[in-house]
Design a protein around this motif. Sequence first.
Motif, mmCIF file in Angstrom:
data_model
loop_
_atom_site.group_PDB
_atom_site.id
_atom_site.type_symbol
_atom_site.label_atom_id
_atom_site.label_comp_id
_atom_site.label_asym_id
_atom_site.label_seq_id
_atom_site.Cartn_x
_atom_site.Cartn_y
_atom_site.Cartn_z
ATOM 1 N N GLN A 1 28.054 46.719 17.760
ATOM 2 C CA GLN A 1 27.636 46.353 19.107
ATOM 3 C C GLN A 1 26.198 45.820 19.096
ATOM 4 O O GLN A 1 25.351 46.318 18.364
ATOM 5 N N ASP A 2 25.957 44.815 19.915
ATOM 6 C CA ASP A 2 24.610 44.284 20.136
ATOM 7 C C ASP A 2 23.949 43.844 18.830
ATOM 8 O O ASP A 2 22.890 44.327 18.433
ATOM 9 N N THR A 3 24.616 42.893 18.145
ATOM 10 C CA THR A 3 24.109 42.377 16.877
ATOM 11 C C THR A 3 24.239 40.860 16.832
ATOM 12 O O THR A 3 25.056 40.258 17.524
ATOM 13 N N ASN A 4 23.429 40.240 15.971
ATOM 14 C CA ASN A 4 23.645 38.857 15.589
ATOM 15 C C ASN A 4 23.613 38.775 14.070
ATOM 16 O O ASN A 4 23.624 39.792 13.397
ATOM 17 N N GLY A 5 23.598 37.558 13.529
ATOM 18 C CA GLY A 5 23.672 37.430 12.082
ATOM 19 C C GLY A 5 25.107 37.473 11.606
ATOM 20 O O GLY A 5 26.001 36.906 12.246
ATOM 21 N N SER A 6 25.355 38.158 10.500
ATOM 22 C CA SER A 6 26.702 38.155 9.924
ATOM 23 C C SER A 6 27.076 39.511 9.338
ATOM 24 O O SER A 6 26.240 40.216 8.778
ATOM 25 N N PHE A 7 28.368 39.843 9.494
ATOM 26 C CA PHE A 7 28.949 41.041 8.890
ATOM 27 C C PHE A 7 30.259 40.600 8.252
ATOM 28 O O PHE A 7 31.151 40.094 8.941
ATOM 29 N N THR A 8 30.402 40.793 6.928
ATOM 30 C CA THR A 8 31.551 40.269 6.188
ATOM 31 C C THR A 8 32.141 41.332 5.281
ATOM 32 O O THR A 8 31.421 42.012 4.544
ATOM 33 N N VAL A 9 33.468 41.462 5.328
ATOM 34 C CA VAL A 9 34.218 42.257 4.352
ATOM 35 C C VAL A 9 35.092 41.275 3.573
ATOM 36 O O VAL A 9 35.920 40.572 4.157
ATOM 37 N N ASN A 10 34.925 41.215 2.250
ATOM 38 C CA ASN A 10 35.566 40.176 1.451
ATOM 39 C C ASN A 10 36.802 40.616 0.679
ATOM 40 O O ASN A 10 37.634 39.784 0.327
ATOM 41 N N GLY A 11 36.957 41.906 0.362
ATOM 42 C CA GLY A 11 37.998 42.284 -0.586
ATOM 43 C C GLY A 11 37.659 41.774 -1.968
ATOM 44 O O GLY A 11 36.494 41.534 -2.302
ATOM 45 N N ASP A 12 38.699 41.580 -2.797
ATOM 46 C CA ASP A 12 38.459 41.179 -4.183
ATOM 47 C C ASP A 12 38.247 39.685 -4.354
ATOM 48 O O ASP A 12 38.002 39.196 -5.459
ATOM 49 N N GLY A 13 38.381 38.916 -3.265
ATOM 50 C CA GLY A 13 38.157 37.482 -3.342
ATOM 51 C C GLY A 13 39.324 36.678 -3.852
ATOM 52 O O GLY A 13 39.254 35.450 -3.905
ATOM 53 N N THR B 1 19.770 42.332 13.683
ATOM 54 C CA THR B 1 20.202 41.183 12.893
ATOM 55 C C THR B 1 20.863 41.681 11.612
ATOM 56 O O THR B 1 20.261 42.430 10.845
ATOM 57 N N LEU B 2 22.102 41.270 11.399
ATOM 58 C CA LEU B 2 22.862 41.711 10.240
ATOM 59 C C LEU B 2 22.955 40.611 9.197
ATOM 60 O O LEU B 2 23.103 39.430 9.528
ATOM 61 N N GLY B 3 22.898 41.035 7.951
ATOM 62 C CA GLY B 3 23.228 40.179 6.820
ATOM 63 C C GLY B 3 24.010 41.026 5.844
ATOM 64 O O GLY B 3 23.642 41.171 4.678
ATOM 65 N N MET B 4 25.112 41.598 6.331
ATOM 66 C CA MET B 4 25.858 42.592 5.565
ATOM 67 C C MET B 4 27.109 41.990 4.944
ATOM 68 O O MET B 4 27.929 41.367 5.625
ATOM 69 N N THR B 5 27.247 42.212 3.633
ATOM 70 C CA THR B 5 28.465 41.863 2.915
ATOM 71 C C THR B 5 28.965 43.109 2.209
ATOM 72 O O THR B 5 28.192 43.805 1.544
ATOM 73 N N LEU B 6 30.256 43.407 2.371
ATOM 74 C CA LEU B 6 30.882 44.548 1.724
ATOM 75 C C LEU B 6 32.161 44.096 1.030
ATOM 76 O O LEU B 6 32.766 43.090 1.409
ATOM 77 N N THR B 7 32.578 44.867 0.035
ATOM 78 C CA THR B 7 33.838 44.571 -0.642
ATOM 79 C C THR B 7 35.008 45.164 0.122
ATOM 80 O O THR B 7 36.030 44.496 0.328
ATOM 81 N N ARG B 8 34.870 46.426 0.567
ATOM 82 C CA ARG B 8 35.943 47.047 1.330
ATOM 83 C C ARG B 8 35.400 48.121 2.254
ATOM 84 O O ARG B 8 34.351 48.733 1.985
ATOM 85 N N VAL B 9 36.145 48.346 3.349
ATOM 86 C CA VAL B 9 35.838 49.410 4.306
ATOM 87 C C VAL B 9 37.139 50.133 4.600
ATOM 88 O O VAL B 9 38.147 49.508 4.959
ATOM 89 N N ASP B 10 37.136 51.470 4.448
ATOM 90 C CA ASP B 10 38.314 52.288 4.706
ATOM 91 C C ASP B 10 37.982 53.361 5.732
ATOM 92 O O ASP B 10 36.908 53.974 5.682
ATOM 93 N N SER B 11 38.927 53.595 6.648
ATOM 94 C CA SER B 11 38.750 54.652 7.641
ATOM 95 C C SER B 11 40.127 55.086 8.128
ATOM 96 O O SER B 11 40.821 54.319 8.799
ATOM 97 N N ALA B 12 40.533 56.296 7.779
ATOM 98 C CA ALA B 12 41.846 56.809 8.174
ATOM 99 C C ALA B 12 41.674 58.020 9.069
ATOM 100 O O ALA B 12 40.977 58.974 8.718
ATOM 101 N N GLY B 13 42.299 57.975 10.258
ATOM 102 C CA GLY B 13 42.277 59.113 11.156
ATOM 103 C C GLY B 13 40.970 59.242 11.911
ATOM 104 O O GLY B 13 40.025 58.483 11.737
#
Length: 322
Positions: free
Chosen positions: A144-156, A123-135
């Motif tokens: 995978q195999d989750t419920n709840g919420s996962f959110t990336v918001n940026g600066d709003g 069960t997720l209750g994750m809020t993040l401002t940013r996620v970066d991944s290059a290469g």
Amino acid sequence: NTAAQRAVNIDGTTGGSISINSVTAGSTAGGVGNTGLNINNAAGNVTFTTLNLGTSGTRMTQPAVTITNGTGTYGLGTLSIFTNNTSGIVATSADGTLNSASGTVDSSNATAINIDGPAGLTTLGMTLTRVDSAGGTANGISIQDTNGSFTVNGDGANTAVGGNGSGGTISNKSGADGNNTQGNGLFLSNASGLTLRRMTINGTNQNHGIRGINSSNFTLEFSTVTGNNGNNVGLDEGSVNFDNLTGTAAITSCVIEGGAEDNLNIVNTSGTLNRLTISGSTFGFNNTTTGNSNILISSQNAGTTLNFTLRSSLINGARADW
């Protein structure tokens, strides 16, 4: 702590609560790497207020946060995670709850966030401002195999179509051709409640920009999916591709383009998508040689329902089919 050891190790707790205010760890300029935060088989509650693991100049070379098994509630607080050639957050078979309040996860040449729950789901209750991944191989984000919420918001900030990129950039993901679990900017499987805002997925992503299988309640806002996404039209590779998207979904004020076959492909063979609403978005050109539909929406098999609304959007080039 920059020594080659755990900053925090919590293993085998059977109940109770552990609360830690602030953890700062990473690698030295000489390459000695702290092995981060580890939570294993914890049944109680574990809470952090702030995690500072690595910096943009001196990145961790071991996974910053590793969570394995357990039935507890794990609150990561406000995050600042920077890694190189290794993941920022890895959670495997945790039959509990994983939360975060805000912050950044930036992993070069690796998957930034890799969460794979057990049969009982994480069960997720994750809020993040940013996620970066290059290469790197695999995916930028894998859930995978989750419920709840996962959110990336940026600066709003309210921004123009395509957003301002403040939610982070995922680019140039490679992996085995045709392998759904690799080479995607974002990969979802049996996951619900994912929201991405103000993110950019670009560069060359070998299989898909966004790939979802048997997932629900997906929202994409003020984001851009561009570049070259996919190289195998026999496998329907493209920019945004879902098999069996259910619940509700929305694409708002986005730019989606660069698909090897389709820019947006949603095919449901089971379940109900109560409504996908696309508004205020621009669908650019897909591949000039291999491109098929710009938008392809399809409901197949008896008992499958897919409701779809398209409004105030621009479609360039190839046709839309539904």
